[in-house]
Design a protein around this motif. Structure first.
Motif, PDB file in Angstrom:
ATOM      1  N   ASN A  70      33.536  42.498  52.529  1.00  0.00           N
ATOM      2  CA  ASN A  70      34.729  43.243  52.943  1.00  0.00           C
ATOM      3  C   ASN A  70      35.046  44.303  51.891  1.00  0.00           C
ATOM      4  N   HIS A  71      34.571  45.518  52.134  1.00  0.00           N
ATOM      5  CA  HIS A  71      34.706  46.583  51.132  1.00  0.00           C
ATOM      6  C   HIS A  71      36.162  46.902  50.828  1.00  0.00           C
ATOM      7  N   GLN A  72      37.048  46.782  51.801  1.00  0.00           N
ATOM      8  CA  GLN A  72      38.459  47.099  51.574  1.00  0.00           C
ATOM      9  C   GLN A  72      39.120  46.071  50.649  1.00  0.00           C
ATOM     10  N   ALA A  73      38.763  44.809  50.798  1.00  0.00           N
ATOM     11  CA  ALA A  73      39.300  43.779  49.896  1.00  0.00           C
ATOM     12  C   ALA A  73      38.790  44.009  48.472  1.00  0.00           C
ATOM     13  N   TRP A  74      37.506  44.357  48.341  1.00  0.00           N
ATOM     14  CA  TRP A  74      36.971  44.678  47.008  1.00  0.00           C
ATOM     15  C   TRP A  74      37.711  45.880  46.414  1.00  0.00           C
ATOM     16  N   PHE A  75      37.941  46.900  47.250  1.00  0.00           N
ATOM     17  CA  PHE A  75      38.627  48.109  46.780  1.00  0.00           C
ATOM     18  C   PHE A  75      40.044  47.778  46.311  1.00  0.00           C
ATOM     19  N   ASN A  76      40.807  47.070  47.138  1.00  0.00           N
ATOM     20  CA  ASN A  76      42.190  46.738  46.780  1.00  0.00           C
ATOM     21  C   ASN A  76      42.248  45.823  45.566  1.00  0.00           C
ATOM     22  N   ARG A  77      41.302  44.906  45.471  1.00  0.00           N
ATOM     23  CA  ARG A  77      41.230  44.026  44.303  1.00  0.00           C
ATOM     24  C   ARG A  77      41.057  44.873  43.043  1.00  0.00           C
ATOM     25  N   GLY A  78      40.215  45.903  43.131  1.00  0.00           N
ATOM     26  CA  GLY A  78      40.034  46.823  42.010  1.00  0.00           C
ATOM     27  C   GLY A  78      41.315  47.540  41.640  1.00  0.00           C
ATOM     28  N   LEU A  79      42.080  47.964  42.653  1.00  0.00           N
ATOM     29  CA  LEU A  79      43.363  48.630  42.376  1.00  0.00           C
ATOM     30  C   LEU A  79      44.299  47.722  41.592  1.00  0.00           C
ATOM     31  N   VAL A  80      44.394  46.476  42.026  1.00  0.00           N
ATOM     32  CA  VAL A  80      45.299  45.532  41.361  1.00  0.00           C
ATOM     33  C   VAL A  80      44.832  45.274  39.928  1.00  0.00           C
ATOM     34  N   LEU A  81      43.534  45.054  39.760  1.00  0.00           N
ATOM     35  CA  LEU A  81      43.004  44.823  38.415  1.00  0.00           C
ATOM     36  C   LEU A  81      43.221  46.045  37.522  1.00  0.00           C
ATOM     37  N   ASN A  83      45.672  48.163  37.793  1.00  0.00           N
ATOM     38  CA  ASN A  83      47.103  48.160  37.456  1.00  0.00           C
ATOM     39  C   ASN A  83      47.433  47.164  36.351  1.00  0.00           C
ATOM     40  N   LEU A  84      46.628  46.127  36.249  1.00  0.00           N
ATOM     41  CA  LEU A  84      46.812  45.136  35.180  1.00  0.00           C
ATOM     42  C   LEU A  84      46.125  45.559  33.878  1.00  0.00           C
ATOM     43  N   GLY A  85      45.420  46.697  33.908  1.00  0.00           N
ATOM     44  CA  GLY A  85      44.699  47.149  32.722  1.00  0.00           C
ATOM     45  C   GLY A  85      43.398  46.411  32.502  1.00  0.00           C
ATOM     46  N   ARG A  86      42.942  45.681  33.501  1.00  0.00           N
ATOM     47  CA  ARG A  86      41.687  44.930  33.417  1.00  0.00           C
ATOM     48  C   ARG A  86      40.577  45.816  33.987  1.00  0.00           C
ATOM     49  N   TYR A  87      40.261  46.870  33.222  1.00  0.00           N
ATOM     50  CA  TYR A  87      39.412  47.940  33.727  1.00  0.00           C
ATOM     51  C   TYR A  87      37.978  47.506  34.008  1.00  0.00           C
ATOM     52  N   GLU A  88      37.409  46.677  33.169  1.00  0.00           N
ATOM     53  CA  GLU A  88      36.030  46.220  33.400  1.00  0.00           C
ATOM     54  C   GLU A  88      35.939  45.485  34.734  1.00  0.00           C
ATOM     55  N   GLU A  89      36.904  44.593  34.980  1.00  0.00           N
ATOM     56  CA  GLU A  89      36.906  43.845  36.237  1.00  0.00           C
ATOM     57  C   GLU A  89      37.184  44.766  37.422  1.00  0.00           C
ATOM     58  N   ALA A  90      38.051  45.753  37.217  1.00  0.00           N
ATOM     59  CA  ALA A  90      38.345  46.715  38.282  1.00  0.00           C
ATOM     60  C   ALA A  90      37.081  47.483  38.652  1.00  0.00           C
ATOM     61  N   ILE A  91      36.360  47.940  37.640  1.00  0.00           N
ATOM     62  CA  ILE A  91      35.115  48.679  37.875  1.00  0.00           C
ATOM     63  C   ILE A  91      34.133  47.801  38.648  1.00  0.00           C
ATOM     64  N   ALA A  92      34.023  46.536  38.263  1.00  0.00           N
ATOM     65  CA  ALA A  92      33.111  45.622  38.966  1.00  0.00           C
ATOM     66  C   ALA A  92      33.519  45.475  40.434  1.00  0.00           C
ATOM     67  N   SER A  93      34.818  45.413  40.705  1.00  0.00           N
ATOM     68  CA  SER A  93      35.282  45.312  42.095  1.00  0.00           C
ATOM     69  C   SER A  93      34.966  46.585  42.866  1.00  0.00           C
ATOM     70  N   TRP A  94      35.206  47.741  42.255  1.00  0.00           N
ATOM     71  CA  TRP A  94      34.885  48.999  42.943  1.00  0.00           C
ATOM     72  C   TRP A  94      33.382  49.138  43.156  1.00  0.00           C
ATOM     73  N   ASP A  95      32.592  48.659  42.192  1.00  0.00           N
ATOM     74  CA  ASP A  95      31.146  48.681  42.381  1.00  0.00           C
ATOM     75  C   ASP A  95      30.744  47.849  43.597  1.00  0.00           C
ATOM     76  N   LYS A  96      31.381  46.683  43.764  1.00  0.00           N
ATOM     77  CA  LYS A  96      31.096  45.849  44.937  1.00  0.00           C
ATOM     78  C   LYS A  96      31.541  46.568  46.211  1.00  0.00           C
ATOM     79  N   SER A  97      32.693  47.198  46.186  1.00  0.00           N
ATOM     80  CA  SER A  97      33.162  47.956  47.349  1.00  0.00           C
ATOM     81  C   SER A  97      32.149  49.030  47.713  1.00  0.00           C
TER      82      SER A  97
END
Length: 140
Positions: A70-81, A83-97
């Motif tokens: 679900n690319h949209q869930a990966w994308f939104n998960r990246g947005l939330v991460l 916003n939390l300043g968890r950039y490495e995890e956000a990048i990983a989520s966007w990569d999955k998206s």
């Protein structure tokens, strides 16, 4: 189906900006059908609006347990991460998206912002260039 009715009720309450009530409705939908990914997803969006970011991530994680692609869930998960300043995890989520939707320019752009925040300028520039390549006139 009862879960559909609760999901639809949650959607209506969300449109009325009654987030807590919407979340309660989606909770009832997933209590009936734990694999009801739409309710988990909607719940994540509403929790994000309320600033309950850890809970939003948990809701997106439930979606991804049910539908890993679900690319949209990966994308939104990246947005939330992000916003939390968890950039490495956000990048990983966007990569999955991006694995599932390569032309998602917002994912490329947000990825570039996160890389920039980490001081990884060359990678950030490459990500911004990719955003421009998939959408030549982005409306950022």
């Amino acid at each position: 189906d009862k879960q559909d009715a609760w999901n639809n009720r949650g959607n209506a309450l969300f449109k009325l900006r009654q987030m807590e009530e919407a979340i309660a409705s989606w909770d009832k939908a997933v209590a009936i059908q734990p694999t009801y990914h739409q309710a988990w997803y909607n719940r994540g969006v509403a929790l994000g609006h309320l600033g309950c970011l850890q809970e939003a991530i948990a809701s997106y994680d439930k979606v991804l347990e049910i539908i890993p692609g679900n690319h949209q869930a990966w994308f939104n998960r990246g947005l939330v991460l992000g916003n939390l300043g968890r950039y490495e995890e956000a990048i990983a989520s966007w990569d999955k998206s991006l694995e599932y939707k390569r032309d998602r320019y917002e994912a490329w752009y947000n990825r570039g912002v996160a890389l920039s925040n980490l001081g990884r300028t060359e990678e950030a520039d490459a990500s911004f260039q990719q955003a421009e390549a998939v959408k030549p006139n982005p409306e950022f």
